[in-house]
Scaffold this motif. Structure first.
Motif, mmCIF file in Angstrom:
data_model
loop_
_atom_site.group_PDB
_atom_site.id
_atom_site.type_symbol
_atom_site.label_atom_id
_atom_site.label_comp_id
_atom_site.label_asym_id
_atom_site.label_seq_id
_atom_site.Cartn_x
_atom_site.Cartn_y
_atom_site.Cartn_z
ATOM 1 N N ARG A 171 0.830 -1.201 0.000
ATOM 2 C CA ARG A 171 0.000 0.000 0.000
ATOM 3 C C ARG A 171 0.871 1.261 0.000
ATOM 4 N N PRO A 172 0.321 2.392 -0.446
ATOM 5 C CA PRO A 172 1.090 3.635 -0.468
ATOM 6 C C PRO A 172 1.489 4.076 0.942
ATOM 7 N N ALA A 173 2.743 4.412 1.124
ATOM 8 C CA ALA A 173 3.256 4.812 2.438
ATOM 9 C C ALA A 173 3.983 6.144 2.318
ATOM 10 N N THR A 174 3.874 6.945 3.360
ATOM 11 C CA THR A 174 4.557 8.234 3.425
ATOM 12 C C THR A 174 5.194 8.372 4.798
ATOM 13 N N ALA A 175 6.032 9.404 4.972
ATOM 14 C CA ALA A 175 6.676 9.640 6.262
ATOM 15 C C ALA A 175 7.030 11.111 6.387
ATOM 16 N N THR A 176 7.245 11.517 7.618
ATOM 17 C CA THR A 176 7.650 12.902 7.850
ATOM 18 C C THR A 176 9.080 13.147 7.407
ATOM 19 N N GLY A 177 9.841 12.078 7.256
ATOM 20 C CA GLY A 177 11.205 12.215 6.775
ATOM 21 C C GLY A 177 11.835 10.859 6.558
ATOM 22 N N SER A 178 12.853 10.816 5.695
ATOM 23 C CA SER A 178 13.556 9.568 5.420
ATOM 24 C C SER A 178 15.041 9.844 5.326
ATOM 25 N N GLN A 179 15.818 8.841 5.656
ATOM 26 C CA GLN A 179 17.260 8.950 5.596
ATOM 27 C C GLN A 179 17.767 8.246 4.334
ATOM 28 N N ASP A 180 18.371 9.025 3.448
ATOM 29 C CA ASP A 180 19.029 8.471 2.266
ATOM 30 C C ASP A 180 18.037 7.627 1.447
ATOM 31 N N LYS A 194 9.605 0.989 1.738
ATOM 32 C CA LYS A 194 10.368 -0.214 2.085
ATOM 33 C C LYS A 194 9.791 -0.931 3.303
ATOM 34 N N ALA A 195 8.937 -0.255 4.049
ATOM 35 C CA ALA A 195 8.307 -0.898 5.206
ATOM 36 C C ALA A 195 7.058 -1.680 4.831
ATOM 37 N N VAL A 196 6.662 -1.642 3.550
ATOM 38 C CA VAL A 196 5.490 -2.410 3.110
ATOM 39 C C VAL A 196 5.787 -3.188 1.831
ATOM 40 N N ASP A 197 7.077 -3.413 1.532
ATOM 41 C CA ASP A 197 7.428 -4.075 0.271
ATOM 42 C C ASP A 197 7.535 -5.586 0.384
ATOM 43 N N GLY A 198 7.293 -6.150 1.580
ATOM 44 C CA GLY A 198 7.347 -7.586 1.762
ATOM 45 C C GLY A 198 8.743 -8.149 1.930
ATOM 46 N N ASP A 199 9.751 -7.298 1.914
ATOM 47 C CA ASP A 199 11.144 -7.740 2.063
ATOM 48 C C ASP A 199 11.615 -7.407 3.477
ATOM 49 N N TYR A 207 14.369 -1.597 4.676
ATOM 50 C CA TYR A 207 13.724 -0.918 5.806
ATOM 51 C C TYR A 207 13.609 0.581 5.549
ATOM 52 N N TRP A 208 12.624 1.169 6.282
ATOM 53 C CA TRP A 208 12.508 2.619 6.346
ATOM 54 C C TRP A 208 13.279 3.114 7.548
ATOM 55 N N GLU A 209 13.987 4.224 7.343
ATOM 56 C CA GLU A 209 14.635 4.900 8.465
ATOM 57 C C GLU A 209 14.313 6.376 8.360
ATOM 58 N N SER A 210 13.846 6.952 9.459
ATOM 59 C CA SER A 210 13.463 8.359 9.455
ATOM 60 C C SER A 210 14.696 9.256 9.430
ATOM 61 N N PRO A 244 19.445 6.883 16.458
ATOM 62 C CA PRO A 244 18.706 8.139 16.664
ATOM 63 C C PRO A 244 17.663 8.399 15.572
ATOM 64 N N ALA A 245 16.861 7.372 15.249
ATOM 65 C CA ALA A 245 15.824 7.509 14.224
ATOM 66 C C ALA A 245 14.831 6.373 14.391
ATOM 67 N N ALA A 246 13.640 6.555 13.809
ATOM 68 C CA ALA A 246 12.670 5.462 13.764
ATOM 69 C C ALA A 246 13.065 4.510 12.647
ATOM 70 N N GLN A 247 12.800 3.209 12.872
ATOM 71 C CA GLN A 247 13.193 2.188 11.893
ATOM 72 C C GLN A 247 12.154 1.067 11.859
#
Length: 725
Positions: free
Chosen positions: A592-601, A607-612, A616-619, A712-715
Motif C-alpha cells: 500500500r502507499p506509504a509516506t513519512a515525515t522524513g527519510s534517511q538516504d 520499504k516498510a510495506v514491500d514484503g522484504d 527498511y525505512w529509516e526516518s 537516533p531515528a525510527a526504523q
C-alpha cells in the motif's frame, strides 16, 4: 507488475460527450457548450452485427489474438459460402466501403445485392495485407486481421434501401460497412499541368513515375493535375516544393505506390489533395520508407481529402513542417502508425481525419531530436488500432489533444497515452501545458502482455522520466472500457513520479474494473468526475515499485460513483469482479502507499510495506518525533500490528517508543494506542506485536516514534496490519 521492457524501438522509416449506439452506428453527441468529438465524416458506418444475417455473429471478445478483439465494436459476422449479411442503408449513397477479414492465405469475392438485385460488380477480398507478425516488438502476436475494400455501386440508393453482401466460397468475416454519397469528378483547374500531358498512363499498366516528376518540375508555383485513373509509380518522388498536387477526387484519381514522397527537406508550400495513394505493403519493415510521406513537406504545407491505404505509415514527418495542416483524410490499413510527428513539429494541426486499422499508434507525436511544440490532434475519429494507442504523445511542449473520438484499441494500447517513453535519445520529455480536452473514448484500454496487467483508457505514463509538465484533462467521456478509465503509471518500472495532473469534468460509464488505476508516485486532482457501472472499485492505488512513494488523489469536489478503493494490492481486479471481502489473514498494509515525515538516504517509506524483511525505512536522524503512515485503501477493523526490523544479528536489540494513530480521511487523526516501548530483539526475530482495541476502524495507519535506544531515528523493515487479533 510492469517490467522495464520497452514496448518497441521505433525506427526511422455535463461534462464530456454522450455516445449513442443505435442501429449499429457510433456517434458522439455534444453536450451543451462543448463541441462534438470526432470528425465530420462524409459516410455513415453500420456494424455488421446489427444487420440481418444468416451467418454467425462472433464476439464480443477482448482477448489479444482473436478476430473479434480487433473488430469494430468487438463483434462481427462470419459468412460461409452462400451466406449473407444485409444492411439497411442509413443515408443516400452511391458507394460502400467494407471492413472484412478472410482466413490467412485466402482471397475471394463478395457478391453485392441492392434491394435483392445482384450487381455486375463484386467486392474483392483478400488476406494479402493482413496477418502481420512483428516478433521484435515485445508482447506482439500475429495481428492486423482486418482489411478494407471499396466499391462504387454505379447507382444511387436511398435511406431504407437494402444492400447485401454474400460470400461466394471463401469464408469472410464482415465487420462494418461505410455508406457514402461520392460527389462526381472534379474538373481540371485552369492553368494546371496534367500528369497525362507528360506521359502518365491512367490505365495503371505503364510506369508513370517520370511523368509525375516532369509535371511537378513544369508546374512550380502552380498545380499538377491528376485526372481520373490508376497510375503506377515504381519509385518515390523528391524535391517536391512550392506546388499543388490535386486529383479529381479520392474515389477517382488513384496512385498505386508504397512510397509516394521521400525527402529529407523542402522549402514548403506543398498542397496535396483529393486523390488516393494505395500501396502494396504486406509486411512491416521499419527500415523501409514505405510511407505516403516520409520526411518533410516544408513549412506552410497541407494534406487534405486523401485516401491512404496499404502503407506502412501514412505520414512520417521529420525536419521542418512548420504550420502543416493535415485534414479531411482517410488513413486505412497501415502496418504501423497512421501519422507520426517525429520531432521538430511546430504549429502542426491534424484535424478531422478518419483512421482505421493501424498496426501501431494511429496518431503520434514523438519528440525525438527536437521537441514537437504547439501542435495538436483535433476532431479526429480513430477506430481499431491493433497494436498500440489511438493517440500517443511521447514528449513535447505545449501539445493539445482535443475533441477526438477513439474506439476499440487492442493490445499495448490506450485510447490516449500521454507519455515520457523515449524509445531513443535524444528525447525531449513533456513540458509546458499538455491539454487533453473533450475526447470520447469507447472500448479503449487493453491487457498489456508485457506487464500482465491492464492499460487504462487514458494513460499518463512517466515511463522513462518524471512527468513534470502541467497535464490538464477536461471534458472526457469514457464508455465501456474493458478495464480502467484513467491510469497513472511509470511503465518502465522505475517508479518515476506523475505530477501536476488535473482531471476536471469526466463521465465514466461501465468501466470493467476501476475508474482510477494509480501505479506511480505523484498526485492528481479530480473534480466533477462521475461514474456509473463501475466493475470492481473506484480506485486501484498501488504504486510500483512499492518503495517508490504514494499517489495522492486530491478531491476537488463534484465527484460521485467511485469512492471505494480496491483493497488488495497483491491481486488485480478482474472486470466486473467487485471488491472482494478481505482475507482475515492477509496483511492489509503490504504494497500500500506509504509516506513519512522524513527519510534517511535511500531508506524510503515504501520499504516498510514491500514484503522484504531485509529492506527498511529509516526516518531523518536526530529529529524525533517522526511519523510513518500507510493508506490501507479503505476503512478496516484492524486488530493487530506486527512491526519488524531486519532479522540479521547485526541489528542489535533495541526499544522503540511508538504511538499508534488512525484516521478515516487522512487529515484528522486520533490516538489508538498511546506511546509505549516495544522491544526488538534478533534473538526473537526482531519482531514485536501491537494489539489494537476492539472497535478500531481506520483507513490511514500512522506510527509515531519518539525514541529508539539503538539508533537516533525510527526504523521499520515491515509494518503488517491484520484483521485478526
Amino acid at each position: 507488475m510492469q517490467q522495464s521492457t520497452p514496448r518497441h524501438v521505433r525506427r526511422m522509416p455535463a461534462v464530456g460527450a454522450a455516445v449513442a449506439l443505435a442501429a449499429g452506428m457510433l456517434v458522439a453527441l455534444a453536450p451543451a457548450a462543448h463541441a462534438a468529438a470526432g470528425a465530420a465524416l462524409p459516410f455513415t458506418s453500420v456494424e455488421a452485427e446489427s444487420a440481418t444475417t444468416n451467418g454467425t455473429k462472433i464476439g464480443p471478445d477482448y482477448t489479444q489474438g482473436t478476430l473479434a478483439s480487433e473488430a469494430s465494436g468487438r463483434q462481427a459476422v462470419r459468412l460461409g459460402s452462400g451466406q449473407r449479411v444485409e444492411f439497411t442503408v442509413p443515408r443516400a449513397a452511391n458507394a460502400v466501403n467494407v471492413g472484412y477479414s478472410v482466413p490467412d492465405g485466402q482471397s475471394g469475392t463478395l457478391d453485392v445485392y441492392v434491394n435483392g438485385t445482384k450487381l455486375a460488380k463484386s467486392l474483392p477480398v483478400t488476406s494479402k495485407y493482413s496477418y502481420i507478425d512483428t516478433g521484435w516488438i515485445p508482447g506482439a502476436r500475429t495481428h492486423h486481421f482486418f482489411d478494407n475494400a471499396r466499391l462504387l455501386l454505379g447507382r444511387d440508393v436511398q435511406a431504407g434501401d437494402r444492400i447485401a453482401l454474400q460470400s461466394t466460397g471463401t469464408q469472410v468475416t464482415v465487420d462494418v460497412a461505410d455508406f457514402e454519397q461520392v460527389a462526381g469528378t472534379a474538373s481540371q483547374p485552369a492553368g494546371s499541368v496534367s500528369v497525362t500531358s507528360k506521359g502518365a498512363d491512367p490505365s495503371g499498366q505503364g510506369d508513370s513515375t517520370q511523368a509525375f516528376r516532369d509535371a511537378i518540375a513544369a508546374a512550380q508555383g502552380g498545380v499538377v493535375w491528376i485526372p481520373p485513373g490508376d497510375y503506377r509509380l515504381t519509385s518515390s518522388l523528391s524535391g517536391v516544393q512550392n506546388v499543388t498536387l490535386q486529383g479529381a477526387g479520392n474515389w477517382y484519381s488513384v496512385v498505386h505506390t508504397s512510397r509516394f514522397i521521400d525527402q529529407s527537406s523542402s522549402s514548403g508550400n506543398v498542397r496535396i489533395k483529393d486523390f488516393a495513394v494505395i500501396g502494396e505493403v504486406t509486411e512491416r519493415v521499419d527500415s523501409n520508407p514505405d510511407n505516403f510521406v516520409n520526411g518533410a513537406l516544408g513549412p506552410g504545407s497541407s494534406v487534405s481529402g486523401m485516401w491512404l491505404q496499404h502503407l506502412k505509415v501514412g505520414l512520417w514527418l521529420m525536419d521542418n513542417n512548420d504550420n502543416l495542416v493535415v485534414e479531411n483524410n482517410r488513413i486505412l490499413d497501415t502496418t504501423a502508425d497512421g501519422l507520426n510527428l517525429n520531432g521538430t513539429a511546430r504549429g502542426v494541426r491534424v484535424r478531422n481525419n478518419f483512421l482505421r486499422n493501424q498496426g501501431d499508434d494511429s496518431l503520434a507525436m514523438w519528440s525525438l531530436y527536437a521537441p514537437d511544440t504547439n501542435s495538436s490532434f483535433e476532431n479526429n475519429t480513430i477506430s481499431q488500432p491493433n497494436l498500440a494507442n489511438g493517440i500517443a504523445i511521447y514528449g513535447g511542449t505545449d501539445i493539445a489533444v482535443r475533441n477526438n473520438l477513439i474506439s476499440d484499441t487492442n493490445a499495448l494500447g490506450s485510447g490516449i497515452a500521454i507519455s515520457n517513453q523515449k524509445f531513443l535519445d535524444p528525447f525531449h520529455p513533456l513540458a509546458g501545458t499538455i491539454t487533453v480536452d473533450g475526447n470520447t473514448l469507447v472500448r479503449t484500454g487493453a491487457m498489456n502482455p508485457n506487464w500482465n496487467h491492464p492499460m487504462g483508457a487514458l494513460r499518463v505514463d512517466s515511463y522513462d522520466s518524471a512527468v513534470n509538465a502541467t497535464v490538464s484533462i477536461t471534458n472526457t467521456t469514457i464508455t465501456d472500457s474493458p478495464y480502467s478509465a484513467f491510469e497513472f503509471v511509470s511503465g518502465g518500472g522505475q517508479g518515476y513520479p506523475v505530477r501536476n495532473v488535473t482531471v476536471d469534468g469526466a463521465t465514466v460509464r461501465n468501466t470493467g474494473t476501476v475508474v482510477v488505476q494509480a501505479e506511480a508516485q505523484g498526485a492528481a486532482t479530480f473534480r466533477n468526475v462521475t461514474a456509473t457501472g463501475v466493475g470492481a472499485a473506484g480506485v486501484y492505488n498501488c504504486p510500483y515499485p512499492a518503495s517508490s512513494g504514494s499517489f495522492t488523489l486530491a478531491d476537488g469536489g463534484g465527484n460521485s460513483g467511485w469512492s471505494s478503493t480496491w483493497s488488495d494490492c497483491s491481486t488485480w481486479p478482474q472486470p466486473g469482479q467487485g471488491n472482494p471481502d478481505p482475507d482475515p489473514n492477509r496483511n492489509l498494509a503490504k504494497g500500500r502507499p506509504a509516506t513519512a515525515t522524513g527519510s534517511q538516504d535511500v531508506y524510503t517509506p515504501g520499504k516498510a510495506v514491500d514484503g522484504d524483511p531485509n529492506s527498511y525505512w529509516e526516518s531523518t536522524n536526530n529529529a524525533f518525533p517522526q511519523s510513518w503512515t500507510v493508506d490501507l485503501g479503505s476503512a478496516e477493523a484492524v486488530r493487530r500490528l506486527v512491526l519488524k526490523l531486519p532479522p540479521s544479528a547485526a541489528w542489535g536489540a533495541r526499544t522503540q517508543t511508538i504511538a499508534v494513530l488512525g484516521s478515516t480521511d487522512g487529515s484528522s487523526y486520533s490516538t489508538v494506542v498511546g506511546p509505549q516501548g516495544y522491544r526488538f530483539d534478533p534473538a526473537t526475530g526482531n519482531t514485536t506485536t501491537v494489539s489494537l482495541p476492539g472497535g478500531t476502524g481506520l483507513r490511514y495507519l500512522r506510527l509515531t516514534a519518539s525514541a529508539n535506544t539503538g539508533w537516533p531515528a525510527a526504523q521499520f523493515s515491515e509494518v503488517e496490519a491484520y484483521l485478526t487479533s
